[in-house]
Design a protein around this motif. Sequence first.
Motif, PDB file in Angstrom:
ATOM      1  N   GLU A   1      -8.456   1.734  -2.230  1.00  0.00           N
ATOM      2  CA  GLU A   1      -7.590   0.566  -2.421  1.00  0.00           C
ATOM      3  C   GLU A   1      -7.593   0.152  -3.890  1.00  0.00           C
ATOM      4  O   GLU A   1      -8.519   0.470  -4.631  1.00  0.00           O
ATOM      5  CB  GLU A   1      -8.120  -0.642  -1.613  1.00  0.00           C
ATOM      6  CG  GLU A   1      -8.290  -0.440  -0.124  1.00  0.00           C
ATOM      7  CD  GLU A   1      -7.015  -0.712   0.665  1.00  0.00           C
ATOM      8  OE1 GLU A   1      -5.977  -1.044   0.029  1.00  0.00           O
ATOM      9  OE2 GLU A   1      -7.046  -0.575   1.901  1.00  0.00           O
TER      10      GLU A   1
ATOM     11  N   GLY B   1      -5.351  -5.935   9.053  1.00  0.00           N
ATOM     12  CA  GLY B   1      -4.209  -5.056   8.755  1.00  0.00           C
ATOM     13  C   GLY B   1      -4.598  -3.594   8.684  1.00  0.00           C
ATOM     14  O   GLY B   1      -3.840  -2.770   8.181  1.00  0.00           O
ATOM     15  N   VAL B   2      -5.792  -3.259   9.170  1.00  0.00           N
ATOM     16  CA  VAL B   2      -6.265  -1.867   9.172  1.00  0.00           C
ATOM     17  C   VAL B   2      -6.755  -1.523  10.584  1.00  0.00           C
ATOM     18  O   VAL B   2      -7.476  -2.319  11.194  1.00  0.00           O
ATOM     19  CB  VAL B   2      -7.418  -1.667   8.157  1.00  0.00           C
ATOM     20  CG1 VAL B   2      -7.927  -0.223   8.205  1.00  0.00           C
ATOM     21  CG2 VAL B   2      -6.968  -2.025   6.748  1.00  0.00           C
ATOM     22  N   TRP B   3      -6.323  -0.358  11.100  1.00  0.00           N
ATOM     23  CA  TRP B   3      -6.727   0.064  12.455  1.00  0.00           C
ATOM     24  C   TRP B   3      -7.321   1.470  12.407  1.00  0.00           C
ATOM     25  O   TRP B   3      -6.795   2.353  11.701  1.00  0.00           O
ATOM     26  CB  TRP B   3      -5.526   0.065  13.399  1.00  0.00           C
ATOM     27  CG  TRP B   3      -5.016  -1.305  13.720  1.00  0.00           C
ATOM     28  CD1 TRP B   3      -5.324  -2.056  14.820  1.00  0.00           C
ATOM     29  CD2 TRP B   3      -4.094  -2.088  12.948  1.00  0.00           C
ATOM     30  NE1 TRP B   3      -4.667  -3.264  14.779  1.00  0.00           N
ATOM     31  CE2 TRP B   3      -3.908  -3.313  13.648  1.00  0.00           C
ATOM     32  CE3 TRP B   3      -3.435  -1.905  11.723  1.00  0.00           C
ATOM     33  CZ2 TRP B   3      -3.075  -4.327  13.166  1.00  0.00           C
ATOM     34  CZ3 TRP B   3      -2.611  -2.903  11.242  1.00  0.00           C
ATOM     35  CH2 TRP B   3      -2.440  -4.102  11.960  1.00  0.00           C
TER      36      TRP B   3
ATOM     37  N   LYS C   1      -2.441   1.438   8.435  1.00  0.00           N
ATOM     38  CA  LYS C   1      -2.480   0.179   7.682  1.00  0.00           C
ATOM     39  C   LYS C   1      -1.066  -0.379   7.570  1.00  0.00           C
ATOM     40  O   LYS C   1      -0.141   0.380   7.248  1.00  0.00           O
ATOM     41  CB  LYS C   1      -2.990   0.423   6.249  1.00  0.00           C
ATOM     42  CG  LYS C   1      -4.384   1.008   6.152  1.00  0.00           C
ATOM     43  CD  LYS C   1      -4.752   1.291   4.693  1.00  0.00           C
ATOM     44  CE  LYS C   1      -6.187   1.778   4.577  1.00  0.00           C
ATOM     45  NZ  LYS C   1      -6.553   2.111   3.181  1.00  0.00           N
ATOM     46  N   THR C   2      -0.896  -1.670   7.820  1.00  0.00           N
ATOM     47  CA  THR C   2       0.376  -2.284   7.443  1.00  0.00           C
ATOM     48  C   THR C   2       0.396  -2.301   5.919  1.00  0.00           C
ATOM     49  O   THR C   2      -0.628  -2.547   5.271  1.00  0.00           O
ATOM     50  CB  THR C   2       0.487  -3.731   7.989  1.00  0.00           C
ATOM     51  OG1 THR C   2      -0.695  -4.444   7.644  1.00  0.00           O
ATOM     52  CG2 THR C   2       0.643  -3.709   9.504  1.00  0.00           C
TER      53      THR C   2
ATOM     54  N   ILE D   1      -6.318   6.589  10.269  1.00  0.00           N
ATOM     55  CA  ILE D   1      -6.327   5.173   9.843  1.00  0.00           C
ATOM     56  C   ILE D   1      -4.878   4.709   9.697  1.00  0.00           C
ATOM     57  O   ILE D   1      -4.075   5.389   9.046  1.00  0.00           O
ATOM     58  CB  ILE D   1      -7.039   4.996   8.484  1.00  0.00           C
ATOM     59  CG1 ILE D   1      -8.448   5.605   8.513  1.00  0.00           C
ATOM     60  CG2 ILE D   1      -7.065   3.529   8.059  1.00  0.00           C
ATOM     61  CD1 ILE D   1      -9.433   4.902   9.391  1.00  0.00           C
TER      62      ILE D   1
ATOM     63  N   GLY E   1      -2.680  -7.149   4.384  1.00  0.00           N
ATOM     64  CA  GLY E   1      -4.042  -6.926   4.861  1.00  0.00           C
ATOM     65  C   GLY E   1      -5.099  -7.205   3.804  1.00  0.00           C
ATOM     66  O   GLY E   1      -4.830  -7.140   2.617  1.00  0.00           O
TER      67      GLY E   1
ATOM     68  N   PRO F   1      -0.296  -1.633  15.359  1.00  0.00           N
ATOM     69  CA  PRO F   1       0.090  -1.822  13.954  1.00  0.00           C
ATOM     70  C   PRO F   1       1.594  -1.973  13.743  1.00  0.00           C
ATOM     71  O   PRO F   1       2.026  -2.596  12.757  1.00  0.00           O
ATOM     72  CB  PRO F   1      -0.408  -0.542  13.272  1.00  0.00           C
ATOM     73  CG  PRO F   1      -1.494  -0.040  14.159  1.00  0.00           C
ATOM     74  CD  PRO F   1      -1.094  -0.414  15.550  1.00  0.00           C
TER      75      PRO F   1
ATOM     76  N   LYS G   1       0.820  -1.216   0.000  1.00  0.00           N
ATOM     77  CA  LYS G   1       0.000   0.000   0.000  1.00  0.00           C
ATOM     78  C   LYS G   1       0.856   1.269   0.000  1.00  0.00           C
ATOM     79  O   LYS G   1       0.390   2.331  -0.429  1.00  0.00           O
ATOM     80  CB  LYS G   1      -0.913   0.013   1.233  1.00  0.00           C
ATOM     81  CG  LYS G   1      -1.963  -1.100   1.225  1.00  0.00           C
ATOM     82  CD  LYS G   1      -2.871  -0.994   2.467  1.00  0.00           C
ATOM     83  CE  LYS G   1      -3.437  -2.318   2.903  1.00  0.00           C
ATOM     84  NZ  LYS G   1      -4.381  -2.945   1.973  1.00  0.00           N
TER      85      LYS G   1
END
Lengths: 376, 376
Positions: free
Chosen positions: B261, B147-149, B137-138, B135, B142, B160, B96
């Motif tokens: 995404e 993989g999203v917080w 994200k690794t 937000i 994910g 994360p 990402k």
Amino acid sequence: MVGGGQLARMTHEAGIPLGIKFKLLSDTPQDSAAQVVSEVVVGDYRDLDTLRAFARGCDVITFDHEHVPTEHLRALEADGVPVRPGPDALIHAHDKGVMRAKLTEIGAPCPRHRIVADPADVTVFAEEGDGYPVILKTVRGGYDGKGVWFVRSEADAHEPFRAGVPVLAEEKVDFVRELAANIVRSPHGQAVAYPVVESQQVDGVCDTVIAPAPDLSEALSGEAQQLALRIAAELDVVGHLAVELFEVRDADGNPGILVNELAMRPHNSGHWTQDGAITSQFANHVRAVLDLPLGDPRPRAAWTVMCNVLGGDYPDMYKPYLHVMARDPQAKIHMYGKDVRPGRKVGHVNTYGDDLADVLDRARHAAGYLRGTIVE
Amino acid sequence: MVGGGQLARMTHEAGIPLGIKFKLLSDTPQDSAAQVVSEVVVGDYRDLDTLRAFARGCDVITFDHEHVPTEHLRALEADGVPVRPGPDALIHAHDKGVMRAKLTEIGAPCPRHRIVADPADVTVFAEEGDGYPVILKTVRGGYDGKGVWFVRSEADAHEPFRAGVPVLAEEKVDFVRELAANIVRSPHGQAVAYPVVESQQVDGVCDTVIAPAPDLSEALSGEAQQLALRIAAELDVVGHLAVELFEVRDADGNPGILVNELAMRPHNSGHWTQDGAITSQFANHVRAVLDLPLGDPRPRAAWTVMCNVLGGDYPDMYKPYLHVMARDPQAKIHMYGKDVRPGRKVGHVNTYGDDLADVLDRARHAAGYLRGTIVE
């Protein structure tokens, strides 16, 4: 499913979204369906031990063709395996003599017919009606024009008797066109009827199917659907039943129908449903043999046309395949994974839309181009 | 195809009529696709030797997921195997961070974002904008909300960083709704754009897709399609590309879009095309990766709705399956052959028709009944 042809291939395709685990008994690992199914048993369906071993663990057995010996089906049933359609139904698709006798018994309209003993008896049969020509059929083993003879005289009538199988004589019907009434019936008796279609044959092989049959009166269409539903109920058919019909006129010009053939499996006259109906014949066959509620058989377009793709002179269809896809991005091409041989059914094309002339032209062009009979 | 999930299962289904011989690399013989494909290799896609052995004899390699290491894809390409989409495209779906950098470079509208070093840096990022929430994200690994917080304070921002993977911070976008612009592009640059859809998520998982997105202006719809086509061209994507979008309003209330995404494979937001478009995303993905001419992406119905079927509390869906089929013979149910576990995607239902409220109600009822959240 017993038999690895394109009907099994397309039945598997339709079973995938239904979550079905499909197991196949195929003559060879290269058969059309064997190329795409996970669990394939290669073996001879005429061998009872092979059939028994295959059936072990199956919830239900169904068929890509009508050639499994009736006594084997009864043995599987005796083993406790559900066989759908069952042998008492399938015998009518397996044996044209039994089929004609049963249809006559239940009052379904048929061409004049009887089992004939020898060429001299064919002449007697001819003279009981309007004389030659007569149609002769071996009662078992025929399909796509094989096992059928158009006989103009007693001298022509020897060949059909050589196979040692009983021979059925039928009057040559002076039909207006051929129709097919396709229905699907489940074990608990739910049934759905597809629109009646027109089927055009070339050299005894299905060439084009038009859904619905153009200019067919609602009365005759309903009569054909009711007839198919009644045959299915009387013969206890489970799964897809194709009733191939002749549309005829009586002496006063009134339209009517006569039953030509029965097929108790998905049928070439129903391939249009893959892209033209809410639920395809293949999906409904699967739903029926598993006794799941049936899907809606109604059409999704005003007109759907199916044209068979036969093998032509060129074994490699790749370039015409590219051309057809590029020329008509709406055409739905269905290939069977078969080697191309002249005259062999290797695929079909479905087209649909509001304008029949356009839909027909697109399907014929695509199929003709793939075969190599159209080159522009 | 690498990966044995439902996307591979449905891609195989779509490849059958195209005459494609499909080979699968699957983690286990029980995976969704492995149940229905003829040629299955069971192995680990993270192991280069396994990938190489699998690729031998394949005309082209494509993917059910984005997790194959980029260096392995480059090794396959070096071996002379066409990999579609290729590693230079796929890296943007795999990582990402790379995706955001590239989209920013080509001027695609994105949420405010940057790679953050640690929780304190998250606070700096927050204060560069409107503060928390943020937000995180690794950048790799994910999907479906994993993989999203959603982080409300620095104290929330530790988790994360524990995976040891770079972490991307993004502003919390105050979106009107989520959209998806799905396109398919072939190696020689032919591309088709599906209608832009509305995608409704529940707990970070896609729940409902409505095609086309209701009340979306032609201008914004065209902008979204053009953006997806441009991303595909700039990133040299081959196959299906899903561009997940936020629909937003600026300070004056004017509508706009931001890219959320990218997915370079068939995508949940395109499942409606199986029953709602002339050519499904799966069929067009196959056509694209084989460089065949693409099929028509236009819709077949005024409205098509897809609802995911998630596992509920009851592991056996057979009775609800019967009920749903009987209640709505027009519903198109797609099951993946997966064991039911709570919250797991085990299938989806497509419905279509002229009346959106009815189409939506039917899809939601069927999916809810299968899950067990609706019992009447």
